[in-house]
Design an enzyme around this catalytic site. Sequence first.
Site, PDB file in Angstrom:
ATOM      1  N   SER A  75       8.073   9.059   1.319  1.00 54.11           N
ATOM      2  CA  SER A  75       8.062   8.066   2.410  1.00 54.11           C
ATOM      3  C   SER A  75       8.556   6.717   1.897  1.00 54.11           C
ATOM      4  O   SER A  75       9.393   6.072   2.538  1.00 54.11           O
ATOM      5  CB  SER A  75       6.658   7.881   2.992  1.00 54.11           C
ATOM      6  OG  SER A  75       5.836   8.983   2.811  1.00 54.11           O
ATOM      7  N   THR A  76       8.048   6.303   0.753  1.00 54.02           N
ATOM      8  CA  THR A  76       8.451   5.007   0.194  1.00 54.02           C
ATOM      9  C   THR A  76       9.937   5.013  -0.164  1.00 54.02           C
ATOM     10  O   THR A  76      10.597   3.975  -0.117  1.00 54.02           O
ATOM     11  CB  THR A  76       7.613   4.700  -1.067  1.00 54.02           C
ATOM     12  OG1 THR A  76       6.244   4.906  -0.742  1.00 54.02           O
ATOM     13  CG2 THR A  76       7.832   3.288  -1.551  1.00 54.02           C
ATOM     14  N   TYR A 109       1.925  17.599   0.254  1.00 57.12           N
ATOM     15  CA  TYR A 109       1.750  16.164   0.577  1.00 57.12           C
ATOM     16  C   TYR A 109       0.964  16.071   1.891  1.00 57.12           C
ATOM     17  O   TYR A 109       1.505  16.315   2.967  1.00 57.12           O
ATOM     18  CB  TYR A 109       3.134  15.518   0.688  1.00 57.12           C
ATOM     19  CG  TYR A 109       3.167  14.013   0.887  1.00 57.12           C
ATOM     20  CD1 TYR A 109       2.014  13.245   1.030  1.00 57.12           C
ATOM     21  CD2 TYR A 109       4.380  13.343   0.919  1.00 57.12           C
ATOM     22  CE1 TYR A 109       2.074  11.878   1.201  1.00 57.12           C
ATOM     23  CE2 TYR A 109       4.457  11.963   1.097  1.00 57.12           C
ATOM     24  CZ  TYR A 109       3.297  11.247   1.247  1.00 57.12           C
ATOM     25  OH  TYR A 109       3.373   9.890   1.429  1.00 57.12           O
ATOM     26  N   LYS A 168      -0.959  15.797  -2.926  1.00 56.25           N
ATOM     27  CA  LYS A 168      -0.959  14.335  -2.845  1.00 56.25           C
ATOM     28  C   LYS A 168      -1.735  14.030  -1.580  1.00 56.25           C
ATOM     29  O   LYS A 168      -1.332  14.406  -0.480  1.00 56.25           O
ATOM     30  CB  LYS A 168       0.473  13.835  -2.761  1.00 56.25           C
ATOM     31  CG  LYS A 168       0.643  12.372  -2.397  1.00 56.25           C
ATOM     32  CD  LYS A 168       2.054  11.943  -2.770  1.00 56.25           C
ATOM     33  CE  LYS A 168       2.676  10.834  -1.952  1.00 56.25           C
ATOM     34  NZ  LYS A 168       1.866   9.702  -1.607  1.00 56.25           N
ATOM     35  N   GLY A 196      -3.437   9.200  -2.644  1.00 57.58           N
ATOM     36  CA  GLY A 196      -2.201   8.627  -2.123  1.00 57.58           C
ATOM     37  C   GLY A 196      -2.323   7.317  -1.376  1.00 57.58           C
ATOM     38  O   GLY A 196      -1.308   6.731  -1.033  1.00 57.58           O
ATOM     39  N   ASP A 220      -2.970   3.635  -1.700  1.00 60.64           N
ATOM     40  CA  ASP A 220      -3.115   2.644  -2.778  1.00 60.64           C
ATOM     41  C   ASP A 220      -4.367   1.786  -2.569  1.00 60.64           C
ATOM     42  O   ASP A 220      -5.014   1.378  -3.533  1.00 60.64           O
ATOM     43  CB  ASP A 220      -1.887   1.726  -2.827  1.00 60.64           C
ATOM     44  CG  ASP A 220      -0.573   2.494  -2.809  1.00 60.64           C
ATOM     45  OD1 ASP A 220      -0.608   3.737  -2.698  1.00 60.64           O
ATOM     46  OD2 ASP A 220       0.479   1.846  -2.889  1.00 60.64           O
ATOM     47  N   SER A 241       3.199   3.612  -3.143  1.00 57.23           N
ATOM     48  CA  SER A 241       4.288   2.636  -3.012  1.00 57.23           C
ATOM     49  C   SER A 241       4.128   1.417  -3.911  1.00 57.23           C
ATOM     50  O   SER A 241       5.092   0.959  -4.532  1.00 57.23           O
ATOM     51  CB  SER A 241       4.339   2.081  -1.591  1.00 57.23           C
ATOM     52  OG  SER A 241       4.037   3.014  -0.614  1.00 57.23           O
TER      53      SER A 241
HETATM   54  O1  MN9 Z   1       1.199   7.762   0.086  1.00 56.36           O
HETATM   55  C1  MN9 Z   1       2.106   5.693   0.753  1.00 56.36           C
HETATM   56  N1  MN9 Z   1       2.006   5.997   2.134  1.00 56.36           N
HETATM   57  C2  MN9 Z   1       3.020   5.808   2.963  1.00 56.36           C
HETATM   58  C3  MN9 Z   1       2.012   6.897  -0.066  1.00 56.36           C
HETATM   59  O2  MN9 Z   1       4.109   5.414   2.615  1.00 56.36           O
HETATM   60  C4  MN9 Z   1       2.795   6.141   4.383  1.00 56.36           C
HETATM   61  C5  MN9 Z   1       1.045   4.706   0.293  1.00 56.36           C
HETATM   62  O3  MN9 Z   1       1.362   4.364  -1.012  1.00 56.36           O
HETATM   63  C6  MN9 Z   1       0.981   3.477   1.193  1.00 56.36           C
HETATM   64  O4  MN9 Z   1       2.255   2.900   1.285  1.00 56.36           O
HETATM   65  C7  MN9 Z   1       0.029   2.410   0.672  1.00 56.36           C
HETATM   66  C8  MN9 Z   1      -0.048   1.230   1.599  1.00 56.36           C
HETATM   67  O5  MN9 Z   1      -0.661   1.568   2.810  1.00 56.36           O
HETATM   68  O6  MN9 Z   1      -1.225   2.987   0.486  1.00 56.36           O
END
Ligand code: MN9
Length: 309
Positions: A51-52, A140, A166, A191, A193, A210
């Site tokens: 996603s990131t 995921y 994840k 997952g 943060d 992210s």
């Molecule tokens: O799981 C990320 N989720 C999304 C990965 O991108 C939807 C997280 O790292 C979030 O970006 C982070 C901030 O809300 O927790």
Amino acid sequence: MPKFDLNDLKGVIPALVTPFDENERFDEGRMRTCVDFLIARGVGGLYTTGSTGETFLMSPDERARVVEVVVDQVAGRVPVVAHVGAIGTHLSVDLAQRAQAAGVDALSSVPPFYWPFTPDQVFNYYNDLTGATDLPMVVYNITLAGALGFDQIKRLTSIPGVGGIKYTAPTLFEILRIKDEISRDFKVYSGADEMAMLGLSFGADGIIGSFYNMIPEVFIALNDAVDKGDMKRAKSLQETGNAIIFFSLGYTGTAVIKRCMAWQGADAGYCRRPFDNFMTEAEEDDLKAAFHKLKQDRNITGVEFLDLI
Ligand code: MN9
């Protein structure tokens, strides 16, 4: 043969950003710089094209190319996981096979999304995808793609090759249950943060997210603190991290992350539309000023990019 297996994938793992240039083209040079920057900062692995990484804004060829560039630049220094999730099995299998050819150590995928696929269809998706390569699969679980419940997760672990998850859902108590009722050896990567400390203290093997692109030092210290059982320090680091995360999520989060990386010497470029960006110097200056104020208001110390601006 991959160099690493899932036992080697632990600690703080950035869900890697994908740098695009001013004209929204994948920027290979910037990608290589970001990889070196994160490895130098001590991350435990890299998770590409999730996603990131703005994966759903890229064509399959572009996604495959990003994976190739990352694997080439990493050159075996840390494990690389490629997210190959797509809405259809055929597309994901193709991406998975190309990622394997590129030399990744593991694959990951969101469940098929948009249509409400049945539990059997989701099971078959992971079965077909995992059977298409020899690589381990990290499921995921993310609410954006329709969260998987415990029973469905348990069922997926019967697929040979499914080795971890994840976990980006707020139901972190399931981490304890996964370890207890499925297997201690089944890997869990926390997952969200904002809840890294909770995930780790519930037994997650690592954290994938992210903001580990932008403030890896905060979460590497948090991971060490949890390892040592120093929960007071872990909480204080989580508070620092969350002040920065919630501030950033007031904008396009990935665009903020990319600029903050640039201020630390790893210019991660820009996001693809419809996301927006801080393109002009004036916009970047405003962002810096807002961060400066946050640092002062919250009395934040020990954050690399805040000390640089
Ligand atoms: O799981 C990320 N989720 C999304 C990965 O991108 C939807 C997280 O790292 C979030 O970006 C982070 C901030 O809300 O927790």
